[in-house]
Design a protein around this motif. Structure first.
Motif, PDB file in Angstrom:
ATOM      1  N   ARG A  66      -7.040  -0.627   5.044  1.00 19.98           N
ATOM      2  CA  ARG A  66      -6.974  -2.516   4.949  1.00 19.98           C
ATOM      3  C   ARG A  66      -7.571  -2.602   6.350  1.00 19.98           C
ATOM      4  NH1 ARG A  66      -0.673  -3.337   5.108  1.00 19.98           N
ATOM      5  NH2 ARG A  66      -0.752  -5.853   5.114  1.00 19.98           N
ATOM      6  N   MET A  74       2.142  -5.049  14.662  1.00 24.16           N
ATOM      7  CA  MET A  74       0.810  -5.619  14.515  1.00 24.16           C
ATOM      8  C   MET A  74       0.179  -5.874  13.438  1.00 24.16           C
ATOM      9  SD  MET A  74      -0.377  -5.860  18.355  1.00 24.16           S
ATOM     10  CE  MET A  74      -1.782  -4.877  17.627  1.00 24.16           C
ATOM     11  N   VAL A  75       0.279  -4.634  12.362  1.00 24.99           N
ATOM     12  CA  VAL A  75      -0.427  -4.954  11.595  1.00 24.99           C
ATOM     13  C   VAL A  75       0.179  -5.036  10.330  1.00 24.99           C
ATOM     14  CG1 VAL A  75      -1.296  -2.621  10.396  1.00 24.99           C
ATOM     15  CG2 VAL A  75      -0.687  -2.438  12.155  1.00 24.99           C
ATOM     16  N   GLU A  76       1.581  -5.402  10.352  1.00 23.00           N
ATOM     17  CA  GLU A  76       2.375  -5.850   9.413  1.00 23.00           C
ATOM     18  C   GLU A  76       1.798  -6.916   9.127  1.00 23.00           C
ATOM     19  OE1 GLU A  76       5.526  -2.969   8.306  1.00 23.00           O
ATOM     20  OE2 GLU A  76       3.778  -2.310   8.486  1.00 23.00           O
ATOM     21  N   TYR A  93      -3.261   1.151   5.973  1.00 30.03           N
ATOM     22  CA  TYR A  93      -3.548   0.817   7.919  1.00 30.03           C
ATOM     23  C   TYR A  93      -5.184   0.891   7.475  1.00 30.03           C
ATOM     24  CZ  TYR A  93       1.343   0.901   8.995  1.00 30.03           C
ATOM     25  OH  TYR A  93       2.938   0.816   8.817  1.00 30.03           O
ATOM     26  N   ILE A 134      -5.744  -0.318  15.519  1.00 24.93           N
ATOM     27  CA  ILE A 134      -5.889   0.838  13.632  1.00 24.93           C
ATOM     28  C   ILE A 134      -7.242   1.895  13.788  1.00 24.93           C
ATOM     29  CG2 ILE A 134      -5.783   0.917  11.311  1.00 24.93           C
ATOM     30  CD1 ILE A 134      -4.048  -1.172  11.393  1.00 24.93           C
ATOM     31  N   ILE A 183       3.746  -1.239  18.218  1.00 27.09           N
ATOM     32  CA  ILE A 183       2.550  -1.617  17.192  1.00 27.09           C
ATOM     33  C   ILE A 183       2.161  -1.433  16.428  1.00 27.09           C
ATOM     34  CG2 ILE A 183      -0.106  -0.820  18.037  1.00 27.09           C
ATOM     35  CD1 ILE A 183       0.876   1.702  20.123  1.00 27.09           C
ATOM     36  N   VAL A 184       3.066  -0.842  15.575  1.00 22.56           N
ATOM     37  CA  VAL A 184       2.926  -0.500  14.221  1.00 22.56           C
ATOM     38  C   VAL A 184       3.117  -2.315  13.101  1.00 22.56           C
ATOM     39  CG1 VAL A 184       3.744   0.081  11.974  1.00 22.56           C
ATOM     40  CG2 VAL A 184       2.615   1.336  13.570  1.00 22.56           C
ATOM     41  N   LEU A 200      -0.525   7.061  17.520  1.00 28.98           N
ATOM     42  CA  LEU A 200      -1.490   5.882  16.902  1.00 28.98           C
ATOM     43  C   LEU A 200      -1.900   6.481  15.652  1.00 28.98           C
ATOM     44  CD1 LEU A 200      -0.405   3.181  15.819  1.00 28.98           C
ATOM     45  CD2 LEU A 200      -2.258   2.002  17.792  1.00 28.98           C
ATOM     46  N   ALA A 223      -4.861  -6.792  15.892  1.00 30.20           N
ATOM     47  CA  ALA A 223      -4.238  -5.086  14.901  1.00 30.20           C
ATOM     48  C   ALA A 223      -5.186  -4.454  14.950  1.00 30.20           C
ATOM     49  CB  ALA A 223      -3.484  -6.493  14.242  1.00 30.20           C
ATOM     50  N   VAL A 245       2.068  -3.351  24.348  1.00 34.17           N
ATOM     51  CA  VAL A 245       1.548  -4.445  23.422  1.00 34.17           C
ATOM     52  C   VAL A 245       1.534  -5.423  24.401  1.00 34.17           C
ATOM     53  CG1 VAL A 245       2.735  -5.626  21.740  1.00 34.17           C
ATOM     54  CG2 VAL A 245       3.487  -3.686  21.382  1.00 34.17           C
TER      55      VAL A 245
END
Lengths: 89, 482
Positions: free
Chosen positions: B374, A34-36, B371, B308, A31-32, B358, B304, B416
């Protein structure tokens, strides 16, 4: 990306069984990741929405909920208070 | 002959006023229908038959006494189980709230009860509204009325399935990243996600407070309009709510410029879905709209940013479940920390824990800027892109879901992949806009395909009007025979 699942679980007050840690680590990483790909943004803008300035209600004393009504859903009460395990010696 | 349970809310309201049926007959017909199809659909967590019949009786007495009745009086409705209903269990489909009985009504319930609406019960959802298939419920799996081996969509799957199966003409759901529009699309009905702030969130169990919004479901656009008009507006108990009202839903697209953003028709979207949405756009052009091509370049990043922001807010909101004040309580024999740990570990399901983890991670020391900050900056970018697009068009046409309803269990193992099905809907929540989903065709297997129309803030009347124009042109939306 390495994620310290044990540390995060401690912060979140969750018990993650030892055997589930690798799976959780892999899921969180996917999941993280995806953020990159998010672009770097530099902005001086406030993080608040300028269009949605919240409106406060007038501060007027009003009747609230009755204590016994609010305590009906509590797992354990005594003398109109919520009971918790002993926290001080 | 058309059965009473097949009528729309608007039709029932007219029949009631013409004294052709009584509120008791309407309520009984709905409850009988629930009894007849529930074993196939599994939409309800609580059926409130006694309360429903008592309200119906009250409506009949008012009619008999010659009193004026409200527009929604005597109309059956199902309520998503994350909307607080006084004295009626509100579980969020979670073990954590299995026995929670709210001591108060959500604002939307106060408004609807004041109209003597007939609440038939509380319906299933993904636990704490986290999911897109309704499979994350602690209690049961709701099925899609069009094919009971498939999911109804989520998280408001029970609401959509109950309406699509004609158990009720109306339902309320909530939408944080597509949870009204996705199940509306999968179940072939109409669902509206209002502008952030259009409907009070007071009494809606919080998931991601800056994105959550309560929204109506119905089988017709008129019904969705009727319900939206009854719940919208400012409420002093929700500081983010605004004064707003529904205008006249004309049902015309003449002279409207409708934008097609190419980013919403990428390779992740199935060919059948794309073809249906393009065909519906063509039809709207035939009805007098102008179709313009637009671009929303940051769409790819929205998913994304959404995960978050929503998980960060969820981890904070769900910190309240500590086993002390209400809800499930774990080990009370050890320390306070033991109580917290056991309560949360046993009370929450896998998906909820994953989101809390998360959210905790992205907010934890050293990661906030990378995170959360952003994602919040990206939120501004996405909102500005929409604002810019709305200088070129009056509303935007997109698919709702990349595919039609998938099979139960199909996407459970890969979060995902499950999250990716929200790609067309999350942007609307991120930008705080209204979006409507309505049926625009079927795939080869006969499953409904949904079209989404997105508008500027507080343009609900326009969105409903566009949907109604299409609905009228196609002669109404199909209802699944069961």
């Amino acid at each position: 990306m390495e994620i310290d699942v044990r540390h995060i679980a401690k912060l979140a007050k969750l018990e993650i069984p030892e055997q589930e840690i690798p799976k959780m680590e892999q899921e969180l990483s996917s999941i993280v990741s995806m953020v990159e790909k998010l672009p770097e943004l530099v902005s001086k803008d406030s993080l608040l929405d300028p269009e949605n300035t919240m409106e406060l209600r007038p501060d007027v004393v009003q009747p609230s909920f009755a204590r016994d009504e609010m305590l009906k859903n509590a797992p354990d009460t005594a003398a109109g208070c919520l009971m918790v395990p002993k926290v001080v010696e | 002959m058309k059965k009473l349970y097949e009528y729309s809310a608007t039709e029932l309201a007219a029949l009631l006023r013409a004294k052709e049926v009584s509120a008791a007959e309407i309520a009984t017909s709905s409850l009988d229908r629930i009894a007849a199809v529930e074993d196939q659909i599994d939409a309800y967590l609580t059926v409130t038959a006694d309360e429903a019949l008592a309200t119906a009786k009250r409506v009949d007495e008012k009619i008999a006494a010659g009193e004026e009745i409200a527009p929604l009086a005597g109309i059956p409705i199902a309520i998503k189980d994350n909307i607080c209903t006084k004295s009626i269990k509100t579980t969020c489909a979670s073990r954590m709230l299995e026995n929670f009985v709210p001591p108060y009504d959500a604002t939307v319930m106060e408004k609807l009860n004041a109209q003597d609406i007939v609440v038939t019960g509380k319906v299933n959802m993904d636990e704490f509204a986290m999911g897109g298939s309704c499979e994350n419920s602690y209690f049961k799996k709701t099925k899609n009325p069009w094919d009971t081996s498939r999911v109804p969509g989520g998280s408001s799957g029970g609401s959509a399935a109950a309406v699509a199966a004609c158990e009720v003409p109306l339902a309320l759901g909530s939408d944080t990243g597509g949870s009204v529009r996705c199940p509306a699309s999968f179940c072939g009905i109409v669902g509206l996600k209002p502008t952030y702030g259009a409907v009070s969130r007071y009494g809606l169990v919080a998931f991601a407070s800056s994105l959550d919004q309560i929204g109506p479901f119905g089988r017709t656009v008129d019904d969705v309009s009727l319900l939206y008009g009854a719940i919208c507006g400012r409420d002093v108990r929700d500081a983010t709510s605004r004064e707003t009202a529904l205008g006249k839903v004309e049902g015309s697209v003449k002279g409207l410029r409708l934008g097609i953003p190419k980013e919403y028709f990428g390779e992740g979207i199935s060919a059948e879905v794309k073809a249906s949405v393009y065909a519906a756009a063509e039809q709207l052009r035939g009805l007098g709209a102008e179709i313009v091509e637009i671009s929303l370049p940051s769409t790819d990043y929205a998913l994304a940013a959404y995960y978050i922001i929503s998980s960060a807010e969820a981890s904070s909101n769900l910190a309240r479940y500590d086993g002390v004040k209400y809800g499930f309580s774990g080990n009370r024999e050890g320390t306070l920390n033991d109580l917290y740990l056991s309560t949360r570990s046993q009370g929450f399901g896998a998906e909820v824990k994953r989101r809390i983890m998360l959210g905790t991670y992205v907010l934890s020391s050293g990661y906030y800027d990378a995170y959360y900050k952003r994602a919040k900056l990206l939120q501004n970018v996405i909102a500005k892109e929409f604002a810019n697009a709305f200088t070129k068009c009056d509303a935007i046409l997109t698919p709702v879901n990349p595919t039609t309803a998938f099979r139960l269990g199909e996407k459970c193992d890969d979060p995902v992949q499950m999250y990716a099905s929200d790609v067309c809907t999350v942007t609307v929540n991120i930008a705080g806009l209204p979006g409507i989903s309505f049926p625009c065709g079927k795939d080869g297997a006969g499953l409904p395909i949904g079209m989404q129309v997105i508008g500027p803030k507080f343009s609900e009347t326009r969105l409903l009007s566009i949907a109604k124009s299409y609905e009228t042109a196609v002669g109404g939306f199909a209802v699944k025979e069961m």
